[in-house]
Design a protein around this motif. Sequence first.
Motif, short mmCIF file in Angstrom:
data_model
loop_
_atom_site.label_atom_id
_atom_site.label_comp_id
_atom_site.label_asym_id
_atom_site.label_seq_id
_atom_site.Cartn_x
_atom_site.Cartn_y
_atom_site.Cartn_z
N ARG A 1 0.87 -1.19 0.00
CA ARG A 1 0.00 0.00 0.00
C ARG A 1 0.89 1.23 0.00
O ARG A 1 2.11 1.11 0.17
CB ARG A 1 -0.91 0.00 1.22
CG ARG A 1 -0.17 0.06 2.55
CD ARG A 1 -1.15 0.09 3.71
NE ARG A 1 -0.52 0.10 5.00
CZ ARG A 1 -0.01 1.17 5.60
NH1 ARG A 1 -0.02 2.33 5.01
NH2 ARG A 1 0.52 1.09 6.80
N LEU A 2 0.31 2.39 -0.17
CA LEU A 2 1.06 3.63 -0.10
C LEU A 2 1.59 3.81 1.32
O LEU A 2 0.84 3.66 2.29
CB LEU A 2 0.15 4.82 -0.46
CG LEU A 2 0.85 6.17 -0.54
CD1 LEU A 2 1.60 6.29 -1.85
CD2 LEU A 2 -0.18 7.29 -0.42
N ILE A 3 2.88 4.09 1.43
CA ILE A 3 3.50 4.33 2.73
C ILE A 3 4.01 5.77 2.73
O ILE A 3 4.87 6.13 1.93
CB ILE A 3 4.66 3.35 3.01
CG1 ILE A 3 4.18 1.90 2.93
CG2 ILE A 3 5.29 3.64 4.37
CD1 ILE A 3 5.30 0.87 2.98
N ARG A 4 3.46 6.58 3.58
CA ARG A 4 3.80 8.01 3.62
C ARG A 4 5.18 8.24 4.26
O ARG A 4 5.60 7.49 5.15
CB ARG A 4 2.77 8.79 4.43
CG ARG A 4 1.38 8.69 3.85
CD ARG A 4 1.00 9.96 3.14
NE ARG A 4 -0.33 9.85 2.60
CZ ARG A 4 -0.62 10.06 1.34
NH1 ARG A 4 0.31 10.43 0.50
NH2 ARG A 4 -1.85 9.94 0.90
N GLU A 5 5.85 9.28 3.80
CA GLU A 5 7.13 9.70 4.37
C GLU A 5 6.99 9.83 5.88
O GLU A 5 6.00 10.36 6.38
CB GLU A 5 7.52 11.06 3.77
CG GLU A 5 8.79 11.63 4.33
CD GLU A 5 9.14 12.99 3.73
OE1 GLU A 5 10.05 13.63 4.28
OE2 GLU A 5 8.52 13.41 2.75
N GLY A 6 7.99 9.31 6.61
CA GLY A 6 8.00 9.40 8.07
C GLY A 6 7.30 8.26 8.78
O GLY A 6 7.44 8.12 10.00
N THR A 7 6.58 7.42 8.05
CA THR A 7 5.86 6.30 8.67
C THR A 7 6.84 5.30 9.28
O THR A 7 7.83 4.93 8.64
CB THR A 7 5.00 5.56 7.62
OG1 THR A 7 4.05 6.48 7.09
CG2 THR A 7 4.28 4.36 8.22
N CYS A 8 6.56 4.86 10.50
CA CYS A 8 7.31 3.75 11.09
C CYS A 8 6.70 2.48 10.52
O CYS A 8 5.54 2.15 10.78
CB CYS A 8 7.20 3.78 12.61
SG CYS A 8 8.09 2.41 13.39
N ILE A 9 7.47 1.76 9.73
CA ILE A 9 6.96 0.61 8.99
C ILE A 9 7.01 -0.67 9.82
O ILE A 9 6.06 -1.44 9.84
CB ILE A 9 7.75 0.43 7.68
CG1 ILE A 9 7.60 1.69 6.82
CG2 ILE A 9 7.31 -0.82 6.93
CD1 ILE A 9 8.54 1.75 5.64
N VAL A 10 8.13 -0.89 10.50
CA VAL A 10 8.31 -2.15 11.22
C VAL A 10 9.47 -2.02 12.20
O VAL A 10 10.41 -1.26 11.98
CB VAL A 10 8.56 -3.32 10.22
CG1 VAL A 10 9.87 -3.14 9.48
CG2 VAL A 10 8.48 -4.68 10.89
#
Length: 163
Positions: free
Chosen positions: A27-36
Motif C-alpha cells: 500500500r502507499l507508505i507516507r514519508e516518516g511512517t514507522c513501517i516495522v
Amino acid sequence: MKTAQLRNPCFRLRKSRIQGRGAFATRLIREGTCIVEYTGERISDDEAERRYDDDASDRHHTFLFAVESNVNIDGAVGGNEAAFINHSCDPNCEAVATDKRIYIHALRTIQPGTELTYDYRYARQGTTEAEARRIYPCRCGTAACRGTILAPEKKKKRKTTKK
C-alpha cells in the motif's frame, strides 16, 4: 530463517532483483511512517563474530544490527520480516535506533509494489576498496550505487595553506 511475528500490513516478501527475497510495499507508505521494528535475538559481539565470521566466507551475509556496545540484534534468530529489507545506496527507508530497539521508517512516500530498502552502511574497519567490493558487494543498481554495502569512505580533508 523463521519469522516470529504476524505478517506486516505494509509489505510482503517476494523475490528481489537486489538480493534473495525483499520486502515490497502493499500500500502507499507516507514519508516518516514507522513501517516495522527489526526484531531478533539479542547477542554479544563475541557471539555475533562466532555466528558470522567474515574471514571464513567469500561473501558477507548477516542479519545483525548493533544497538549499543556489545549488544546486537540477530534477525535470523527469532526475527521478523524486517530482516528481508535489502540494502540500497539510494534508499527509501532508514533504520532508526530508539531505546535500544531498531525501527524502519520511510524516508519518502513509497508507492505500492516498490521494494523497501535502507542503506546498511556497515563499518569499514580498514577494508580496502577492492575487498569491500568483493566481500560486501552492492547490487542495488541505482545511479548512486557505491558498489558496496559498507559506509562511504570518509572524505580526506585537503590541506590548505594560508597566504
